[in-house]
Design a protein around this motif. Structure first.
Motif, PDB file in Angstrom:
ATOM      1  N   ARG B  74      -3.662   7.795   4.299  1.00  0.00           N
ATOM      2  CA  ARG B  74      -2.335   7.380   3.808  1.00  0.00           C
ATOM      3  C   ARG B  74      -2.399   6.263   2.787  1.00  0.00           C
ATOM      4  N   GLY B  75      -1.574   6.525   1.692  1.00  0.00           N
ATOM      5  CA  GLY B  75      -1.277   5.376   0.784  1.00  0.00           C
ATOM      6  C   GLY B  75      -0.099   4.711   1.053  1.00  0.00           C
ATOM      7  N   LEU B  98      -8.268  -0.426  -0.430  1.00  0.00           N
ATOM      8  CA  LEU B  98      -9.393  -0.023  -1.561  1.00  0.00           C
ATOM      9  C   LEU B  98      -8.104  -0.037  -2.691  1.00  0.00           C
ATOM     10  N   ASN B  99      -7.757  -1.261  -3.304  1.00  0.00           N
ATOM     11  CA  ASN B  99      -6.639  -1.161  -4.215  1.00  0.00           C
ATOM     12  C   ASN B  99      -7.079  -1.826  -5.481  1.00  0.00           C
ATOM     13  N   LYS B 100      -8.439  -1.746  -5.998  1.00  0.00           N
ATOM     14  CA  LYS B 100      -8.624  -2.330  -7.265  1.00  0.00           C
ATOM     15  C   LYS B 100      -8.870  -1.316  -8.261  1.00  0.00           C
ATOM     16  N   VAL B 117      -4.581   1.513  -5.530  1.00  0.00           N
ATOM     17  CA  VAL B 117      -3.759   0.993  -6.502  1.00  0.00           C
ATOM     18  C   VAL B 117      -2.549   1.583  -6.871  1.00  0.00           C
ATOM     19  N   LEU B 118      -1.433   0.838  -6.849  1.00  0.00           N
ATOM     20  CA  LEU B 118       0.031   1.336  -6.995  1.00  0.00           C
ATOM     21  C   LEU B 118       0.139   1.920  -8.406  1.00  0.00           C
ATOM     22  N   THR B 141       6.014   2.957  -6.533  1.00  0.00           N
ATOM     23  CA  THR B 141       5.326   2.305  -5.384  1.00  0.00           C
ATOM     24  C   THR B 141       4.308   3.191  -4.853  1.00  0.00           C
ATOM     25  N   ALA B 142       4.422   4.454  -5.161  1.00  0.00           N
ATOM     26  CA  ALA B 142       3.298   5.293  -4.559  1.00  0.00           C
ATOM     27  C   ALA B 142       1.660   4.608  -5.178  1.00  0.00           C
ATOM     28  N   THR B 143       0.796   5.239  -4.555  1.00  0.00           N
ATOM     29  CA  THR B 143      -0.583   4.966  -4.765  1.00  0.00           C
ATOM     30  C   THR B 143      -1.242   6.022  -5.638  1.00  0.00           C
TER      31      THR B 143
END
Lengths: 468, 468
Positions: B74-75, B98-100, B117-118, B141-143
């Motif tokens: 899920r994002g 895991l957002n880099k 990441v968004l 705002t989705a990943t």
């Protein structure tokens, strides 16, 4: 798995399916059907079948599946990895008569074609309508089916992408004769796994493609080329990432080195417009108007001169541009005329090309074998040739394989891949295995098993284990 | 296949793998984790795990595989088909940490990101560097992981294509915990079956994506929008293929109808710049300079007026353009604020949109249920909404399903597909099956089996047979 050999009764059944006029047997199977442009070895199929419709392809595959007879699909045979040769015998399915442009849909900017249509025919056909099919592989007599099956790239990939980017729908026949349609006349699609993208680049090992729906663009009105001499090959290639970093996307960026250029001059029997420098970048820009192009090529010229270019020569007339690009287009034939070749078609990040070419120069010295390269500097796809010259065949093969092992290993460390646009065929399969590793090969094997459980479609390609 | 439920001893093992701070249990699992924006039903996972590295994802999947525990990635949960909800329980793997953005490679015009990441963060980050990530799905705002897994499209697809066209490499973790890398920093690739393209759009059913390599473009310098009022919705939509046939490729072409526009005005609490007409086309053009754009939009204005447009309003300031596009961007939220909705995200050839919208209008009358639509007229991707209004839930569902059956059938005859950009999830799976037929579903099933033999990855999506 042992494949069945064709018996006289098999041949009679085949005649019943497609008609005698659609078959070639025995001495009718000329050398052309026994090789592609790799031409390393001849593999004679037991029969060549030239179907005239999707239904005939379906019947043929259903029959072949039942009888365990391998079927290798072949377009014009212009491949460079042996992808379309019948390495285990069986049937070669030629797409020569599936050669109709079925529709150019100007309202949707799409076309529907059969796989045997030649790239050059299609390009001309749509350009006459003011439209544009961007993929531009060097071999214009290749078929679109072959282009799709190898995901052929070509020079314009920097700006426009590769064949895959234009294939929005396929009709294909599965190994058991079932006809499927993937994708469609749609430019967006999120409807399950993309079987469409799986068939693109699968080299005829998953299904036989019988219809292709392609995306088109409006034809660019204007075109300009720059020939930029540099004091060294390294200086030329190192300029490419600087052009990209300056946020310029030319249509094509090729690099030329003098030795290859001289071979092409000799082969074509005419001089290149400039031969003062050891290396060149050759760039082209497409656009809708002159103002748009001027801004971009002036910026490019500035970047090149800053990076040490000796000069920037502008070619804006169609004739002058044609001379430049025809010479570039003759490189492979010119090298072939000089010597037997082994070819590497690696792709690396554009910023790594200079390092890669430098590496081939070191290998050349270390292994004492001539290595020449040219290629698509802008998209990172290099064509590197290891020349036999006056070496014995065995000695040349030995050195070439050492060189190739080293090059593929280096490409991998640079996050590159084995083939940028030619595919794997049988010639590159060991290198693919080394590059991707056993896990990814197993995944591909599972996919193959799903599509073609009896392994009748183009055996011996991508993997070798089915070859007798 | 029955899946294992998590026991206390399982949870202790999970704590050992990822640490307690990376887990949510019991009441910590808020409603947000039990649904996406489809929000039809709540499905509570037994645990939410929020890993901090690829290695943790690998360990988690290895563990889940051993224990037969389902894992749903899920994002941001902004999907519209239930793709990221845990319909059979088990673990929700959130990519929130895991957002880099790992790298923006300006020399190669590429970026490497983690899946969490968004989209809006990434778009801004690269634009600040003068670069451009073209895919532009409405939900900012989705990943990026979600965008890749659904092959999200968005408004700019007419000119720039969809997410798939920018994904050149992936790192992914297979169901058994094996980490693979597909593609790479390469813009051309003909090296075996494209596992890369198979993972794009697979909705997390084949592997968990942990790193994405994306292609970038230089940022376009100039932008202009046209708002074109028409006397009828049909007249507006029928103009789209005429624009394409005039060899104009705008960046986006959206159609707006008054009823939806009024809902958006009410929702946003402000007036749209023009509301005189029953329908509009809204177009935008990106380019590097004004001269280039002027030529194109003048030509477009001419085509629109010829086709019966009432006027052509030009928006060339950033503010005026923002007002137009913000209104368009609020359509879905505005409709949601009015009524419960069932959504259809079909894609058809652009030339068939007018016919399709007309068909929805007939269905509206026939089934006596309000049906509104808007969408990407330029790329053939329509968003059609069937509103509950004051119908009972059961009656609305009944009529909605009748309408949906009819619409998907019509899309199929127009050579369209079930989903243009939202994906299948669990909500669209019966329609996918009807559209593709059993042969293609079996091929996809075989692929799934190859990648995920125990069926632990996002069960109940694309197919339903694994749902308890």
């Amino acid at each position: 798995m042992p494949y069945s050999k064709l018996t006289e009764s098999h041949l009679n059944e085949l005649r019943g399916l497609v008609g005698e006029h659609c078959m070639l047997l025995g001495p009718q199977i000329t050398e052309d059907y026994q090789r592609d442009e790799l031409a390393e070895e001849l593999f004679c199929p037991e029969a060549v079948v030239i179907p005239e419709s999707t239904e005939q392809v379906s019947q043929l595959l259903q029959w072949a599946s039942t009888h365990g007879v391998p079927v290798t699909t072949r377009g014009s045979g212009t491949g460079l990895c042996g992808g379309s040769v019948a390495v285990v015998g069986g049937i070669v399915l030629s797409t020569a008569r599936l050669n109709k442009i079925l529709e150019v849909d100007e309202q949707n900017l799409m076309a529907v074609v059969q796989p045997g249509v030649l790239l050059m025919e299609f390009q001309k056909h749509v350009e006459d309508l003011g439209l544009f099919y961007p993929p531009d592989p060097g071999e214009k007599t290749a078929t679109l089916g072959g282009n799709v099956s190898t995901n052929a790239g070509g020079m314009r990939a920097v700006k426009y992408g590769v064949t895959r980017d234009y294939v929005i729908g396929l009709e294909a026949v599965l190994a058991d004769g079932t006809i499927i349609e993937t994708g469609g006349k749609v430019v967006k699609n999120s409807s399950g796994y993309s079987l469409n993208h799986l068939l693109v680049g699968a080299e005829g090992t998953l299904a036989v493609i019988t219809k292709i729906t392609l995306k088109l663009l409006p034809k660019p009105e204007k075109q300009i080329s720059l020939l930029v001499p540099f004091p060294s090959l390294t200086a030329a290639i190192e300029t490419v990432p600087k052009i990209l970093a300056a946020k310029i996307i030319p249509t094509a960026i090729e690099f030329l080195q003098r030795e290859v250029l001289e071979a092409a001059e000799k082969y074509l029997g005419r001089r290149f417009p400039d031969s003062s420098a050891p290396a060149y970048l050759l760039l082209t820009f497409y656009g809708q108007n002159v103002v748009e192009l001027e801004g971009v090529y002036e910026k490019t010229a500035h970047v090149c001169l800053e990076a040490g270019a000796v000069d920037v020569l502008i070619a804006n007339s169609p004739d002058r541009q044609e001379t430049l690009w025809q010479t570039r287009g003759a490189f492979l034939e010119a090298l072939k005329a000089m010597s037997a070749l082994e070819e590497v078609d690696v792709v690396v990040p554009p910023s790594a090309i200079a390092e890669f070419v430098q590496f081939t120069k070191e290998l050349e010295k270390e292994l004492d074998v001539r290595i020449l390269s040219f290629g698509h500097a802008g998209d990172g796809n290099l064509h590197v040739y290891i020349l036999q010259d006056d070496l014995t065949k065995d000695e040349w093969r030995r050195r070439a394989h050492q060189a190739m092992d080293a090059m593929y290993a280096r490409a991998r460390t640079l996050r590159g891949q084995v083939s940028g646009e030619h595919g794997i065929g049988y010639a590159k399969s060991p290198y693919l295995q080394n590059s991707l590793g056993s896990i990814q090969m197993q995944l591909m094997r599972g996919i193959k098993q799903t599509f073609d459980p009896k392994g009748i479609l183009n055996p011996g390609k991508i993997w070798r284990e089915n070859v007798n």
